[in-house]
Enzyme design. Structure first.
Site, short mmCIF file in Angstrom:
data_model
loop_
_atom_site.label_atom_id
_atom_site.label_comp_id
_atom_site.label_asym_id
_atom_site.label_seq_id
_atom_site.Cartn_x
_atom_site.Cartn_y
_atom_site.Cartn_z
N ASP A 1 -76.43 93.02 -79.49
CA ASP A 1 -75.38 94.02 -79.36
C ASP A 1 -74.09 93.24 -79.13
O ASP A 1 -73.90 92.66 -78.06
CB ASP A 1 -75.66 94.96 -78.19
CG ASP A 1 -74.63 96.08 -78.06
OD1 ASP A 1 -73.56 95.98 -78.69
OD2 ASP A 1 -74.89 97.04 -77.32
N ASN B 1 -70.56 90.62 -89.61
CA ASN B 1 -70.58 91.77 -90.51
C ASN B 1 -70.61 93.09 -89.74
O ASN B 1 -70.08 94.09 -90.22
CB ASN B 1 -71.80 91.68 -91.43
CG ASN B 1 -72.13 93.01 -92.06
OD1 ASN B 1 -71.48 93.45 -93.02
ND2 ASN B 1 -73.15 93.69 -91.53
N TYR C 1 -58.92 102.39 -87.60
CA TYR C 1 -59.86 101.50 -88.28
C TYR C 1 -59.12 100.36 -88.98
O TYR C 1 -59.49 99.18 -88.84
CB TYR C 1 -60.69 102.28 -89.29
CG TYR C 1 -61.59 101.41 -90.13
CD1 TYR C 1 -62.73 100.83 -89.58
CD2 TYR C 1 -61.31 101.14 -91.47
CE1 TYR C 1 -63.56 100.02 -90.34
CE2 TYR C 1 -62.14 100.35 -92.24
CZ TYR C 1 -63.26 99.78 -91.66
OH TYR C 1 -64.08 98.97 -92.41
N THR D 1 -72.73 102.15 -102.50
CA THR D 1 -74.18 101.97 -102.38
C THR D 1 -74.64 101.82 -100.94
O THR D 1 -75.84 101.63 -100.69
CB THR D 1 -74.61 100.73 -103.18
OG1 THR D 1 -73.82 99.59 -102.77
CG2 THR D 1 -74.43 100.95 -104.66
#
Length: 274
Positions: A53, A80, A145, A180
Site C-alpha cells: 500500500d 504505476n 487529478y 482497454t
C-alpha cells in the site's frame, strides 16, 4: 544477470499488463498490490507477488525488504499505482483530494525514498513514473487529478537532476486514455459519489457527451502498447526523459509546442463550452 523490476498497482489494468510484460521478457518481477489474492497472472520462480500500500510507509519498507531478500537486487521501480478523479472541484471534499495526492504523488515519493538506498548500494538503478496526458494538457472536470499528475511529472524531472550523479535515471511515461482498462469505469464510479452542483450541470453534461464521440480506430493506446512503452523507458539509456503514447497525448504535446496564443485558441476550441 537477470534484472529485477518492482511494479506497483499490479492487480489489474496497466500495472498487471506491465508486470506480465517484464516477466515475458525474462525479468525478475515484484508485482505489488494491496491484496495479493487479486493477482490473476501466471506463476513463476521469477515472480514475487507482494503486498504494498503506497500510502503506508511500513508497507513500502516491507515490500522493499521482501523484494531484495528474494532477488538480491532491484534494478527498476515502476510507479504505476494511482487513482483517477473526475468531478467538479467546488463540490469535491478536501479529504478526497488529499487521498488522491497521497496515492498519486506522495505514494511514489515514499517508494522512491525507500528504493534509493538499495540503488546506491548496488551502484545505480532506474525509476519510471507513470503520469498522464493531463499533466501536459489539463482536462475539464479533472483539475485535482491533473494537478496530481503534473506534480508527479515536475517532481520527476527535478529529481532526475539530483539523482544523475548517483547513477539513478528517472523517466516518465505519459499515456492518454486507455479504453482497454477499467480505470475510466472506476473513475466514473467515484464521480457518481460527488454530485455536481446544479449550476454546473449544463457544463458537466456537455463534457460527458464528448466521451460519446468516437475517435478513429487506434487513436487511443491500449494497455499492451503502454506496457511496451514502460519497458522501453525502463531500458532506454538515452537522455530522453518523457515517453508519450496515445493519439490524445501526442495531439496535446503538439498543441503545447505552439505559441501561447495558438495553444489557448486550441484548448478553448476543444474544451470550452458556452
Amino acid at each position: 544477470m537477470t534484472r529485477t523490476v518492482l511494479v506497483t498497482g499490479a492487480s489489474s489494468g496497466l500495472g498487471h499488463r506491465t508486470a506480465q510484460k517484464f516477466l515475458a521478457e525474462g525479468w525478475n518481477v515484484v508485482a505489488t498490490l494491496r491484496d495479493p489474492a487479486q493477482w490473476s497472472g501466471e506463476q513463476s520462480d521469477r515472480l514475487l507477488v507482494q503486498t504494498l500500500d503506497i500510502r503506508d510507509e511500513a508497507s513500502v519498507a516491507a515490500a522493499m525488504t521482501a523484494a531484495t531478500a528474494r532477488f538480491g537486487r532491484l534494478d527498476v521501480v515502476i510507479n504505476n499505482a494511482g487513482i483517477g478523479l473526475f468531478s467538479v472541484f467546488e463540490a469535491t471534499p478536501h479529504t478526497v483530494i488529499e487521498d488522491l495526492f497521497d496515492t498519486n504523488v506522495y505514494g511514489p515519493m515514499r517508494l522512491i525514498r525507500a528504493a534509493l538506498p538499495v540503488f546506491e548500494g548496488q551502484g545505480g538503478g532506474r525509476i519510471v513514473n507513470v503520469t498522464s496526458n493531463g499533466a501536459t494538457v489539463p482536462l475539464p472536470l479533472q483539475a485535482a487529478y491533473g494537478a496530481s499528475k503534473a506534480a508527479l511529472t515536475t517532481f520527476s524531472e527535478a529529481l532526475a537532476y539530483e539523482l544523475a550523479s548517483r547513477n539513478v535515471q528517472v523517466k516518465v511515461v505519459e499515456p492518454g486514455f486507455m479504453a482497454t482498462t477499467n480505470f475510466f469505469a472506476a473513475t466514473y464510479k467515484r464521480f457518481e459519489t460527488i454530485p455536481a452542483p446544479e449550476a454546473y450541470l449544463p457544463f458537466v453534461q456537455k463534457q460527458l457527451a464528448a466521451f460519446d464521440v468516437q475517435p478513429p480506430a487506434g487513436y487511443f493506446a491500449t494497455e499492451d502498447e503502454v506496457a511496451a512503452t514502460v519497458l522501453t523507458a525502463a531500458t532506454d539509456h538515452s537522455d530522453l526523459f518523457r515517453f508519450r503514447i496515445g493519439g490524445d497525448t501526442l495531439d496535446g504535446a503538439r498543441a503545447r509546442q505552439q505559441s501561447d496564443a495558438e495553444y489557448d485558441a486550441w484548448r478553448n476550441t476543444r474544451f470550452m463550452t458556452d
